[in-house]
Design a protein around this motif. Structure first.
Motif, PDB file in Angstrom:
ATOM      1  N   GLU A 228       0.903  -1.293  -0.087  1.00  0.00           N
ATOM      2  CA  GLU A 228       0.087   0.000  -0.151  1.00  0.00           C
ATOM      3  C   GLU A 228       0.839   1.399  -0.022  1.00  0.00           C
ATOM      4  OE1 GLU A 228      -2.886   2.305   3.363  1.00  0.00           O
ATOM      5  OE2 GLU A 228      -3.637   0.206   2.716  1.00  0.00           O
ATOM      6  N   GLY A 229       0.652   2.108  -1.011  1.00  0.00           N
ATOM      7  CA  GLY A 229       1.226   3.462  -0.923  1.00  0.00           C
ATOM      8  C   GLY A 229       0.363   4.415  -0.573  1.00  0.00           C
ATOM      9  N   ALA A 230       0.586   5.894  -1.174  1.00  0.00           N
ATOM     10  CA  ALA A 230      -0.414   6.764  -0.724  1.00  0.00           C
ATOM     11  C   ALA A 230      -0.817   7.594  -1.862  1.00  0.00           C
ATOM     12  CB  ALA A 230       0.170   7.639   0.291  1.00  0.00           C
ATOM     13  N   VAL A 231      -1.584   8.470  -1.739  1.00  0.00           N
ATOM     14  CA  VAL A 231      -1.843   9.466  -2.858  1.00  0.00           C
ATOM     15  C   VAL A 231      -2.467  10.919  -2.439  1.00  0.00           C
ATOM     16  CG1 VAL A 231      -2.472   7.585  -4.673  1.00  0.00           C
ATOM     17  CG2 VAL A 231      -4.388   8.691  -3.312  1.00  0.00           C
ATOM     18  N   ARG A 232      -2.396  11.655  -2.953  1.00  0.00           N
ATOM     19  CA  ARG A 232      -3.066  12.936  -2.506  1.00  0.00           C
ATOM     20  C   ARG A 232      -3.633  13.808  -3.995  1.00  0.00           C
ATOM     21  NH1 ARG A 232       0.061  18.416  -0.901  1.00  0.00           N
ATOM     22  NH2 ARG A 232       1.925  18.221  -2.528  1.00  0.00           N
ATOM     23  N   PRO A 233      -4.775  14.703  -3.712  1.00  0.00           N
ATOM     24  CA  PRO A 233      -5.285  15.407  -4.769  1.00  0.00           C
ATOM     25  C   PRO A 233      -4.188  16.368  -5.423  1.00  0.00           C
ATOM     26  CG  PRO A 233      -6.675  15.272  -2.995  1.00  0.00           C
ATOM     27  CD  PRO A 233      -5.510  14.945  -2.494  1.00  0.00           C
ATOM     28  N   ASP A 275       6.459   2.581  -7.944  1.00  0.00           N
ATOM     29  CA  ASP A 275       5.709   1.315  -8.394  1.00  0.00           C
ATOM     30  C   ASP A 275       5.774   0.179  -7.226  1.00  0.00           C
ATOM     31  OD1 ASP A 275       5.368   2.642 -10.918  1.00  0.00           O
ATOM     32  OD2 ASP A 275       7.774   1.745 -11.442  1.00  0.00           O
ATOM     33  N   GLY A 276       4.456  -0.432  -7.388  1.00  0.00           N
ATOM     34  CA  GLY A 276       4.485  -1.498  -6.191  1.00  0.00           C
ATOM     35  C   GLY A 276       5.452  -2.502  -6.445  1.00  0.00           C
ATOM     36  N   ILE A 277       5.140  -3.267  -7.619  1.00  0.00           N
ATOM     37  CA  ILE A 277       6.152  -4.468  -7.804  1.00  0.00           C
ATOM     38  C   ILE A 277       6.831  -3.988  -9.201  1.00  0.00           C
ATOM     39  CG2 ILE A 277       6.115  -6.901  -8.737  1.00  0.00           C
ATOM     40  CD1 ILE A 277       3.922  -7.401  -6.567  1.00  0.00           C
ATOM     41  N   ARG A 278       8.083  -3.866  -9.396  1.00  0.00           N
ATOM     42  CA  ARG A 278       8.658  -3.446 -10.603  1.00  0.00           C
ATOM     43  C   ARG A 278       9.719  -4.245 -10.905  1.00  0.00           C
ATOM     44  NH1 ARG A 278       9.653   1.637 -13.831  1.00  0.00           N
ATOM     45  NH2 ARG A 278      10.902   0.853 -15.365  1.00  0.00           N
ATOM     46  N   VAL A 293      -1.915  -4.683  -4.795  1.00  0.00           N
ATOM     47  CA  VAL A 293      -1.122  -3.546  -4.906  1.00  0.00           C
ATOM     48  C   VAL A 293      -2.041  -2.207  -4.724  1.00  0.00           C
ATOM     49  CG1 VAL A 293       0.772  -1.911  -5.871  1.00  0.00           C
ATOM     50  CG2 VAL A 293       0.675  -4.403  -5.927  1.00  0.00           C
ATOM     51  N   VAL A 294      -2.128  -1.299  -3.937  1.00  0.00           N
ATOM     52  CA  VAL A 294      -2.806  -0.094  -3.626  1.00  0.00           C
ATOM     53  C   VAL A 294      -2.164   1.118  -3.542  1.00  0.00           C
ATOM     54  CG1 VAL A 294      -4.839   0.806  -2.378  1.00  0.00           C
ATOM     55  CG2 VAL A 294      -4.272  -1.763  -2.273  1.00  0.00           C
ATOM     56  N   LYS A 295      -2.515   1.997  -4.378  1.00  0.00           N
ATOM     57  CA  LYS A 295      -2.305   3.316  -4.160  1.00  0.00           C
ATOM     58  C   LYS A 295      -0.777   3.798  -4.746  1.00  0.00           C
ATOM     59  CE  LYS A 295      -5.888   4.914  -1.093  1.00  0.00           C
ATOM     60  NZ  LYS A 295      -6.252   5.562   0.190  1.00  0.00           N
ATOM     61  N   CYS A 296      -0.230   3.145  -5.733  1.00  0.00           N
ATOM     62  CA  CYS A 296       1.116   3.501  -5.686  1.00  0.00           C
ATOM     63  C   CYS A 296       1.085   3.991  -7.303  1.00  0.00           C
ATOM     64  CB  CYS A 296       1.905   2.085  -6.354  1.00  0.00           C
ATOM     65  SG  CYS A 296       2.218   1.077  -4.590  1.00  0.00           S
ATOM     66  N   ARG A 297       2.377   4.233  -7.982  1.00  0.00           N
ATOM     67  CA  ARG A 297       2.225   4.827  -9.164  1.00  0.00           C
ATOM     68  C   ARG A 297       1.892   3.951 -10.309  1.00  0.00           C
ATOM     69  NH1 ARG A 297       8.201   6.712 -12.094  1.00  0.00           N
ATOM     70  NH2 ARG A 297       8.430   4.359 -11.846  1.00  0.00           N
ATOM     71  N   GLY A 298       2.784   2.922 -10.250  1.00  0.00           N
ATOM     72  CA  GLY A 298       2.323   1.631 -11.384  1.00  0.00           C
ATOM     73  C   GLY A 298       2.009   0.376 -10.207  1.00  0.00           C
ATOM     74  N   GLY A 299       1.073  -0.328 -10.480  1.00  0.00           N
ATOM     75  CA  GLY A 299       0.599  -1.403  -9.839  1.00  0.00           C
ATOM     76  C   GLY A 299       1.879  -2.469  -9.615  1.00  0.00           C
ATOM     77  N   ILE A 300       1.531  -3.379 -10.791  1.00  0.00           N
ATOM     78  CA  ILE A 300       2.113  -4.495 -11.208  1.00  0.00           C
ATOM     79  C   ILE A 300       2.957  -4.245 -12.429  1.00  0.00           C
ATOM     80  CG2 ILE A 300       2.424  -7.053 -11.236  1.00  0.00           C
ATOM     81  CD1 ILE A 300       0.266  -7.361  -9.369  1.00  0.00           C
ATOM     82  N   LYS A 301       4.338  -3.898 -12.587  1.00  0.00           N
ATOM     83  CA  LYS A 301       4.865  -3.035 -13.694  1.00  0.00           C
ATOM     84  C   LYS A 301       6.006  -4.074 -14.056  1.00  0.00           C
ATOM     85  CE  LYS A 301       6.122   1.472 -15.186  1.00  0.00           C
ATOM     86  NZ  LYS A 301       6.233   2.723 -14.780  1.00  0.00           N
ATOM     87  N   LEU A 302       5.808  -4.956 -15.002  1.00  0.00           N
ATOM     88  CA  LEU A 302       6.875  -5.931 -15.189  1.00  0.00           C
ATOM     89  C   LEU A 302       7.389  -6.005 -16.879  1.00  0.00           C
ATOM     90  CD1 LEU A 302       5.420  -9.000 -13.307  1.00  0.00           C
ATOM     91  CD2 LEU A 302       7.005  -7.241 -12.546  1.00  0.00           C
ATOM     92  N   TYR A 303       6.864  -4.835 -17.684  1.00  0.00           N
ATOM     93  CA  TYR A 303       7.145  -4.941 -19.049  1.00  0.00           C
ATOM     94  C   TYR A 303       8.616  -5.018 -19.376  1.00  0.00           C
ATOM     95  CZ  TYR A 303       8.447   0.050 -18.734  1.00  0.00           C
ATOM     96  OH  TYR A 303       9.126   1.116 -18.729  1.00  0.00           O
ATOM     97  N   VAL A 316      -4.984  -4.953  -8.245  1.00  0.00           N
ATOM     98  CA  VAL A 316      -4.580  -3.636  -8.274  1.00  0.00           C
ATOM     99  C   VAL A 316      -5.580  -2.787  -8.279  1.00  0.00           C
ATOM    100  CG1 VAL A 316      -3.261  -1.845  -9.506  1.00  0.00           C
ATOM    101  CG2 VAL A 316      -2.360  -4.310  -9.612  1.00  0.00           C
ATOM    102  N   LEU A 317      -5.428  -1.904  -7.142  1.00  0.00           N
ATOM    103  CA  LEU A 317      -6.432  -0.830  -7.003  1.00  0.00           C
ATOM    104  C   LEU A 317      -6.131   0.607  -6.754  1.00  0.00           C
ATOM    105  CD1 LEU A 317      -8.270  -2.717  -4.092  1.00  0.00           C
ATOM    106  CD2 LEU A 317      -9.104  -2.413  -6.512  1.00  0.00           C
ATOM    107  N   ASP A 318      -6.523   1.585  -7.451  1.00  0.00           N
ATOM    108  CA  ASP A 318      -6.312   3.216  -7.067  1.00  0.00           C
ATOM    109  C   ASP A 318      -4.968   3.574  -7.330  1.00  0.00           C
ATOM    110  OD1 ASP A 318      -8.655   2.925  -6.315  1.00  0.00           O
ATOM    111  OD2 ASP A 318      -8.291   3.429  -4.160  1.00  0.00           O
ATOM    112  N   CYS A 319      -4.054   2.782  -8.379  1.00  0.00           N
ATOM    113  CA  CYS A 319      -2.844   3.510  -8.962  1.00  0.00           C
ATOM    114  C   CYS A 319      -2.996   4.261  -9.907  1.00  0.00           C
ATOM    115  CB  CYS A 319      -2.247   2.204  -9.507  1.00  0.00           C
ATOM    116  SG  CYS A 319      -1.669   1.017  -8.149  1.00  0.00           S
TER     117      CYS A 319
END
Length: 482
Positions: A228-233, A275-278, A293-303, A316-319
């Motif tokens: 879990e990360g964090a976000v703000r407006p 990112d949550g998982i990068r 994974v919640v509130k990150c830049r990227g959630g699960i980012k494996l490209y 993945v929620l709210d990324c």
């Protein structure tokens, strides 16, 4: 007595030793009662190390001895019932650095705390001006490092705090060429082979990745783990009016990249972590199973992984920038997520191919921003997007599933194929001459989100509950009933 046959296989780089029958390594029980004893114990091998349960603070150790370098191998490190406080500004290096192999760390709560007792940052302006005990960062970035092979981190909780700048998403840069200088703080870096993260919790309150893989990482397994990360407006940045506040210093404008010179966007969310998982440019495989994974830049980012990628039973929620991003041949099996603050699917590389995506969409009535639901390009993908079984609207905006697109996420909005008002000049400068194709992609969309096939999309096969718009007129499309 059982006979044992020893095989030794030489290669130019490695020496492998294997046994015909299973031979267990005898491990010595070693109870330790303080951090100094623990620090010494983890440099040796073949032990079951148990730290006495209780609360500890890393400043019990000398300033140059506040990192546990786990150079031993074949250890079980039992930290059940242990809490270790790592005050921000008191540590110079990683908290646990696993250079040995075949170790298992089990249990333990690790918390980076602010020396003034603050739990959550609310005044981002003054926070970022305190570079000594608040916006400090960490040398090398990560609190946990797994450079050895075959290590397991199981059942820990890690809370990460303290980075610069903090509170502005990617606005001031994420690497070289940044606008302000960077002092990141990440949770875990994996560079070895065959490492596992199981049944862990990461509360990430700093700018930096949570779990990320680099160098020779291969056969990495991340499972049963909550991030879990964090976000703000973004609107809150306009309330930072003191002379030292970063938004005011840059006249409330974007200082870098394709959006340079544009006003800070309003009515969107800023990610406060990366990112949550990068995975970066690693040679090996990654399996993510039963993770959230919640509130990150990227959630699960494996490209960027070159090996096999599988994401199974994960959410993945709210990324903010993207939820999922896979590599060539990557698979997403029985996964879920929403597009509350950014696209749930995003494909980075133009020639990405043959992904298999099975995705259930969860509701996001709290969504903000004019982003798309998904950005799809490349060739040969098999994609099934389903609606979770709930009543009511899936979203407050019917965000398009865009297939083939000429822009990064900043310009990829519900206005597609148009460009957001006020962004035209920047778009022409950075993306006006680029065309990204989407070819031979099969999509079944069981949601009400519309599908827009771009002008360079052709020979795709689309079945959709949501309305289909084909800007190329050369795709196979079929409207279906819910």
């Amino acid at each position: 007595m059982k006979a044992t046959i020893l095989f030794i296989i030489f290669t130019p780089m490695l020496l492998f030793v294997s046994f015909q029958d299973e031979t267990e390594i005898k491990q010595v029980e070693l109870p330790v009662s303080n951090l100094a004893e623990l620090r010494e114990a983890v440099t040796k091998s073949n032990q079951v190390i148990t730290l006495k349960p209780g609360n500890y603070i890393i400043t019990e150790l000398p300033e140059d001895a506040r990192s546990f370098v786990c150079s031993g191998s074949n250890n079980i490190i039992n930290l059940s019932g242990v809490y270790i406080d790592f005050p921000v500004g008191t540590c110079k290096d990683a908290h646990f650095n696993f250079t040995g192999s075949n170790n298992k760390l089990s249990g333990g709560v690790f918390e980076e705390t602010y020396q003034n007792g603050m739990k959550e940052v609310t005044d981002f302006g003054s926070y970022n001006q305190n570079r000594k005990t608040l916006a400090k960062g960490l040398k090398g970035g990560a609190g946990f490092r797994l450079s050895g092979n075959g290590n397991t981190i199981e059942g820990i909780k890690l809370t990460v705090r303290g980075s610069f700048p903090y509170g502005y998403g990617n606005m001031y840069g994420i690497g070289r060429g940044n606008a302000t200088g960077l002092d990141k703080r990440c949770a875990m870096l994996i560079t070895g082979v065959g490492n596992t993260v199981d049944n862990c919790e990461f509360q990430h309150r700093a700018f930096g990745h949570v779990i990320y893989m680099q160098k020779n990482a291969d056969k990495t397994v991340i499972k049963n783990t909550y991030i879990e990360g964090a976000v703000r407006p973004s609107n809150d940045t306009y309330k930072e009016t003191n002379d030292g506040d970063l938004p005011k210093r840059f006249n409330y404008k974007m200082p870098l990249g394709a959006m340079k010179g544009l006003p800070i966007p309003k009515d969107v969310m800023f990610n406060l972590t990366e990112d949550g998982i990068r995975a970066y440019n690693i040679p090996g495989s990654v399996t993510v199973e039963n993770c959230t994974v919640v509130k990150c830049r990227g959630g699960i980012k494996l490209y960027m992984a070159k090996g096999e990628v599988k994401v199974i039973n994960s959410t993945v929620l709210d990324c903010v920038v993207e939820g999922y991003s896979l590599n060539n041949g990557g698979e997403m099996i029985n996964c879920k997520g929403n597009a509350a603050y950014g696209p749930l699917i995003y494909m980075h590389f133009d020639k990405v191919s043959n992904q298999k995506i099975d995705l259930t969409v969860l509701p996001s009535p709290h969504a903000v921003g004019n982003h798309v639901f998904a950005a799809i390009k490349g060739t040969g993908h098999q994609i099934h997007i389903k609606r979770a079984n709930f009543k009511g609207e899936i979203d407050n905006t019917l965000r398009p599933i865009v297939v083939g697109y000429p822009a990064r996420f900043e310009f990829l909005t519900t206005d597609y194929p148009g460009v957001p008002k006020g962004y035209e000049e920047n778009f022409e400068k950075h993306f006006g001459d680029k065309d990204y194709t989407a070819i031979n992609i099969t999509i079944k969309n069981d949601t009400e989100y519309p599908v827009i096939l771009g002008a360079k999309s052709h020979d795709n096969h689309i079945k959709s509950v949501g309305i289909i718009t084909d800007l190329n007129k050369s795709n196979s499309i079929k409207q279906i009933e819910n």
